[in-house]
Design an enzyme around this catalytic site. Structure first.
Site, PDB file in Angstrom:
ATOM      1  N   SER A 123      -9.658  -7.369  -6.419  1.00  0.00           N
ATOM      2  CA  SER A 123     -10.692  -6.874  -5.679  1.00  0.00           C
ATOM      3  C   SER A 123     -12.494  -6.692  -6.124  1.00  0.00           C
ATOM      4  O   SER A 123     -13.194  -6.692  -5.525  1.00  0.00           O
ATOM      5  CB  SER A 123      -9.811  -5.139  -5.859  1.00  0.00           C
ATOM      6  OG  SER A 123      -8.839  -4.899  -5.409  1.00  0.00           O
ATOM      7  N   HIS A 144      -8.441 -12.074  -0.507  1.00  0.00           N
ATOM      8  CA  HIS A 144      -8.766 -10.664  -1.117  1.00  0.00           C
ATOM      9  C   HIS A 144      -8.331  -9.742   0.663  1.00  0.00           C
ATOM     10  O   HIS A 144      -8.938  -9.873   1.604  1.00  0.00           O
ATOM     11  CB  HIS A 144     -10.253  -9.601  -1.043  1.00  0.00           C
ATOM     12  CG  HIS A 144      -9.857  -8.421  -0.930  1.00  0.00           C
ATOM     13  ND1 HIS A 144     -11.579  -8.023  -0.726  1.00  0.00           N
ATOM     14  CD2 HIS A 144      -9.486  -8.022  -1.757  1.00  0.00           C
ATOM     15  CE1 HIS A 144     -10.975  -6.423  -1.590  1.00  0.00           C
ATOM     16  NE2 HIS A 144      -9.792  -6.893  -1.892  1.00  0.00           N
ATOM     17  N   GLU A 156     -10.362 -11.195   3.138  1.00  0.00           N
ATOM     18  CA  GLU A 156     -11.922 -12.238   2.459  1.00  0.00           C
ATOM     19  C   GLU A 156     -11.565 -13.732   1.731  1.00  0.00           C
ATOM     20  O   GLU A 156     -10.877 -13.328   1.101  1.00  0.00           O
ATOM     21  CB  GLU A 156     -12.768 -11.189   1.385  1.00  0.00           C
ATOM     22  CG  GLU A 156     -13.115 -10.322   2.933  1.00  0.00           C
ATOM     23  CD  GLU A 156     -13.797  -8.860   1.925  1.00  0.00           C
ATOM     24  OE1 GLU A 156     -14.714  -8.339   2.361  1.00  0.00           O
ATOM     25  OE2 GLU A 156     -13.276  -9.426   0.754  1.00  0.00           O
TER      26      GLU A 156
HETATM   27  N1  NAD Z   1      -3.730  -1.960  -4.286  1.00  0.00           N
HETATM   28  C1  NAD Z   1      -5.423  -2.030  -3.658  1.00  0.00           C
HETATM   29  O1  NAD Z   1      -5.132  -0.991  -2.239  1.00  0.00           O
HETATM   30  C2  NAD Z   1      -5.745  -3.457  -3.728  1.00  0.00           C
HETATM   31  C3  NAD Z   1      -5.976  -3.650  -2.453  1.00  0.00           C
HETATM   32  C4  NAD Z   1      -6.730  -4.853  -2.374  1.00  0.00           C
HETATM   33  C5  NAD Z   1      -6.100  -5.627  -4.007  1.00  0.00           C
HETATM   34  N2  NAD Z   1      -5.603  -5.113  -4.339  1.00  0.00           N
HETATM   35  C6  NAD Z   1      -5.701  -6.364  -5.871  1.00  0.00           C
HETATM   36  O2  NAD Z   1      -4.644  -6.559  -6.248  1.00  0.00           O
HETATM   37  C7  NAD Z   1      -4.167  -7.028  -7.599  1.00  0.00           C
HETATM   38  C8  NAD Z   1      -2.903  -5.861  -7.301  1.00  0.00           C
HETATM   39  O3  NAD Z   1      -2.697  -4.768  -7.404  1.00  0.00           O
HETATM   40  P1  NAD Z   1      -1.453  -3.796  -6.203  1.00  0.00           P
HETATM   41  O4  NAD Z   1      -1.900  -2.800  -6.306  1.00  0.00           O
HETATM   42  O5  NAD Z   1      -0.627  -4.414  -5.780  1.00  0.00           O
HETATM   43  O6  NAD Z   1      -0.584  -3.826  -8.285  1.00  0.00           O
HETATM   44  P2  NAD Z   1       0.819  -3.095  -8.174  1.00  0.00           P
HETATM   45  O7  NAD Z   1       0.635  -3.165 -10.116  1.00  0.00           O
HETATM   46  O8  NAD Z   1       1.033  -2.372  -7.520  1.00  0.00           O
HETATM   47  O9  NAD Z   1       1.288  -4.428  -8.842  1.00  0.00           O
HETATM   48  C9  NAD Z   1       1.072  -5.753  -9.767  1.00  0.00           C
HETATM   49  C10 NAD Z   1       2.214  -6.227  -9.980  1.00  0.00           C
HETATM   50  O10 NAD Z   1       2.269  -7.536 -10.944  1.00  0.00           O
HETATM   51  C11 NAD Z   1       2.925  -7.732 -11.474  1.00  0.00           C
HETATM   52  N3  NAD Z   1       2.829  -8.395 -13.330  1.00  0.00           N
HETATM   53  C12 NAD Z   1       2.002  -8.198 -13.985  1.00  0.00           C
HETATM   54  N4  NAD Z   1       1.784  -9.064 -14.642  1.00  0.00           N
HETATM   55  C13 NAD Z   1       1.859  -9.793 -14.113  1.00  0.00           C
HETATM   56  C14 NAD Z   1       2.206 -11.400 -14.653  1.00  0.00           C
HETATM   57  N5  NAD Z   1       1.933 -12.434 -15.781  1.00  0.00           N
HETATM   58  N6  NAD Z   1       3.110 -12.691 -13.785  1.00  0.00           N
HETATM   59  C15 NAD Z   1       3.609 -11.346 -12.604  1.00  0.00           C
HETATM   60  N7  NAD Z   1       3.720 -10.099 -12.667  1.00  0.00           N
HETATM   61  C16 NAD Z   1       2.958  -9.459 -12.944  1.00  0.00           C
HETATM   62  C17 NAD Z   1       3.278  -5.945 -11.751  1.00  0.00           C
HETATM   63  O11 NAD Z   1       5.269  -6.074 -12.966  1.00  0.00           O
HETATM   64  C18 NAD Z   1       3.604  -5.573 -10.406  1.00  0.00           C
HETATM   65  O12 NAD Z   1       4.703  -5.791 -10.188  1.00  0.00           O
HETATM   66  C19 NAD Z   1      -5.239  -5.744  -8.023  1.00  0.00           C
HETATM   67  O13 NAD Z   1      -6.102  -7.136  -8.743  1.00  0.00           O
HETATM   68  C20 NAD Z   1      -5.908  -5.038  -6.833  1.00  0.00           C
HETATM   69  O14 NAD Z   1      -7.184  -5.044  -7.361  1.00  0.00           O
HETATM   70  C21 NAD Z   1      -5.037  -3.855  -4.266  1.00  0.00           C
END
Ligand code: NAD
Length: 383
Positions: A123, A144, A156
């Site tokens: 993000s 993104h 993005e």
């Molecule tokens: N949630 C949102 O609204 C949103 C929107 C856009 C972008 N993002 C970005 O997306 C990314 C993920 O966010 P999320 O909300 O899905 O988080 P989340 O916590 O729901 O999921 C993250 C996952 O990654 C796994 N993980 C951790 N280390 C790992 C590794 N080394 N290899 C593989 N998997 C691993 C975790 O076990 C977990 O299942 C972040 O960078 C976040 O900033 C989130």
């Protein structure tokens, strides 16, 4: 590599975003490997994808044949080397921690085929910094998605300092193939396009709380006729902690003006974070708050918010983060639920009206980030 050569996509991280993005890749016709650090997380992601497709099938948006074909192209894997060994395109969605992302990208660089493009769904973290953990920074891009990824159209596609045009073009085409709306972000800059344009509104809300008037309900009531979910209600819905985190990040990387006000921090300290704790600006214990339109403030209206968005969007043009106002409008209309982007709105409302609104805001809250840009003052942006 041309985008047509991409057959296999590996998704790293099967959480909220990862499972949704994997579902989008399946709908684009790709073979998808879903990888997480533990089988239980992969299984949860697989179940999430199936649940989304079940819904589509039940609603008649997916035929039984398409449903079966899509799920047959999905493979769960825990072992990293196995997961990436023949991937053409890899998308990372692990937690938002810079050291974690860099170590993941160093491993991807080591184990993925030399031609594979590595994309991050970060993000906020700099793509250039993530790419520095690899020996192929030309093949590292930002990618993104918006939450929920399966429904939100915007992607993005972000150029790090060393990302090649070819890698960006492949990312762009893959997003098109998934029937998303990709927008190229030309410069690796905080918040990219969508979050950057929206963030000054967060400062505005934080300052209104500090001033003590109008109340969140009086403010939201004035916007209710125009928005399915109004700003303070939306902040409660997403989480006041998330809003504070966003403001603190921008305060660090862009301007101290973003610093959350004490009044906003008081919510955080009290533990009333919004919907998830049952109380924030509103009481959520009985479900969605009922906002009384009769309480609408006369102090602010929708055009104050539009003015903040347009002004920030002009900064992206001036800074070269995007060079086409139509692309910014496309991003803003597809990252959230708005029908139009800021420049289209500005064209219809008129720049002088919006400038007057900005002036009002600045008089009450004299912050530099609210100052109109040269482009805003000139007011001759073509869309
Ligand atoms: N949630 C949102 O609204 C949103 C929107 C856009 C972008 N993002 C970005 O997306 C990314 C993920 O966010 P999320 O909300 O899905 O988080 P989340 O916590 O729901 O999921 C993250 C996952 O990654 C796994 N993980 C951790 N280390 C790992 C590794 N080394 N290899 C593989 N998997 C691993 C975790 O076990 C977990 O299942 C972040 O960078 C976040 O900033 C989130």
């Amino acid at each position: 590599m041309k985008s047509e050569a991409v057959k296999k996509i590996t998704m790293i991280g099967a959480g909220d975003m990862g499972h949704g993005i994997a579902a989008c890749c399946l709908m684009g016709g790709y073979s998808v490997v879903l990888r997480d650090i533990d089988r239980k997380f992969v299984d949860k992601g697989m179940a999430g994808i199936k649940a989304s497709f079940d819904k589509f099938k039940d609603k008649g948006k997916m035929t039984p044949e398409v449903y079966a074909d899509a799920l047959a192209r999905l493979t769960p894997v825990v072992d990293l080397q196995e997961a990436v060994k023949d991937a053409d395109f890899i998308i990372e969605a692990v937690p938002e921690k810079v050291e974690l992302k860099k170590s993941v990208f160093a491993d991807l660089d080591k184990f993925a085929p030399a031609h594979a493009i590595l994309a991050s769904n970060t993000s906020n973290i700099s793509i250039t910094e993530i790419a520095s953990a690899t020996k192929r920074p030309d093949k590292v891009i930002g990618y993104h998605f918006f939450n929920p990824a399966i429904l939100m159209k915007l992607v993005e596609v972000i150029k790090g300092k060393k990302s090649s045009d070819e890698s960006i073009a492949v990312g762009y085409e893959i997003a098109k193939q998934m029937k998303k709306v990709p927008v190229i972000v030309k410069k690796d800059s905080p918040g990219f396009i969508y979050n950057r344009v929206n963030e000054p509104s967060g400062v505005f809300l934080s300052k209104i709380l500090e001033a003590g008037h109008p109340t969140p309900e009086e403010f939201d009531a004035a916007l209710k006729p125009f928005m399915p979910m109004t700003p303070f209600e939306l902040t409660d819905y997403v989480g006041i902690d998330v809003a504070v985190h966003g403001l603190e990040y921008f305060a660090k990387v862009l301007s101290p003006d973003y610093k959350p006000s004490d009044a906003l921090m008081a919510y955080l300290k009290s533990g009333n974070l919004g919907k998830k704790t049952g109380r924030g600006f509103y009481d959520w214990s009985q479900g969605r708050p009922k906002i009384d339109p009769a309480k609408a403030t006369k102090e602010f209206d929708l055009n104050h918010l539009v003015a903040l968005q347009v002004n920030e969007a002009t900064k992206l043009l001036e800074e070269g983060v995007a060079d086409d106002p139509i692309e910014i409008d496309l991003a803003m209309a597809n990252g959230g639920g708005a029908p139009f982007g800021p420049f289209t709105l500005a064209k219809n409302i008129g720049y002088p009206v919006l400038l007057a609104k900005l002036e009002e805001i600045q008089k009450k809250f004299p912050l530099d980030i609210f100052k109109p840009t040269k482009t805003m003052i000139a007011g001759n942006i073509k869309v």
